[in-house]
Design a protein around this motif. Sequence first.
Motif, short mmCIF file in Angstrom:
data_model
loop_
_atom_site.label_atom_id
_atom_site.label_comp_id
_atom_site.label_asym_id
_atom_site.label_seq_id
_atom_site.Cartn_x
_atom_site.Cartn_y
_atom_site.Cartn_z
N ARG A 188 1.15 -1.01 10.69
CA ARG A 188 0.95 -0.97 9.21
C ARG A 188 1.55 -0.05 8.81
O ARG A 188 2.22 0.18 7.37
N GLU A 202 3.02 -2.06 5.68
CA GLU A 202 2.45 -1.46 4.28
C GLU A 202 3.46 -0.36 3.88
O GLU A 202 3.68 -0.55 2.68
N LEU A 224 -3.10 -0.71 -2.17
CA LEU A 224 -3.08 0.25 -1.02
C LEU A 224 -4.14 0.52 -0.45
O LEU A 224 -5.49 0.28 -0.98
N SER A 225 -4.16 0.32 1.08
CA SER A 225 -5.44 0.29 1.82
C SER A 225 -6.09 1.77 1.76
O SER A 225 -5.19 2.73 1.41
#
Length: 250
Positions: free
Chosen positions: A49, A58, A72-73
Amino acid sequence: MNRVEHIMGLPISLKTGDGDTDGGTEGDASAASSAADLAFAWLREVDARFSPFRPDSEVSRLGRGELGSHELSPDLVEVLDLCERYRVESGGAFEVRLPGRGLDPCAMVKGWAVQRAADLLVAEGVTTFCLNAGGDVVSAGRPWRVGVRHPERSDRLCTVLEITDGAVATSGRYERGDHIFDGRTGRPATGLLSLTVVAPSLTEADATATAAFAMGAEGVDWAAGREGCEVFAVDAERRVLRTPGFPVAA
């Protein structure tokens, strides 16, 4: 148990001690193995990620402008917030957005991710372990001895320390050359040969070591002044600098 996997471009090892879990002797080995599975799975997930070297991660997508802040996470938001905190506290020396190099939060991600893996082990009842990510270590349960490599001699140690329920991280030039940059100048940091930080968590130890190394000679005092941190450093003139509380092994 002694387990090693290659993740995030480096060997990550987990060694557990006797009586690894809180549940007694029967089934302890199986429980520790299951906890290790969770910890290593988490580290592989982080690599997928957050690696700036994977075009589909990401971090890479954010760096290319393909993600907005609202997309965004929570994990990446936490990492970026930590990066900003250390950028401000180091006066700009710790910087993950260097001109011409894109977004690269690796200096924060490794310590943060390995500390989270250690927290997973504890949550699963593993009470005695040493988790080592390429020389950056989280320990629990009993004293563990950690060697710090000599910055100019690969076959020697410059010190050995002993930690219990804490973390240690080292930044230096000897493995990857001039890979740590001073965000204030954009140039490689060359004022120190190596700097080791002991702290309550690897998130703090690793980020502090990187930021202090980027600051050069002034970074030693800066790191030493941070709450809970002890420092061992070798400067460019090969002088050894050590805080009084640095836990040198007997």
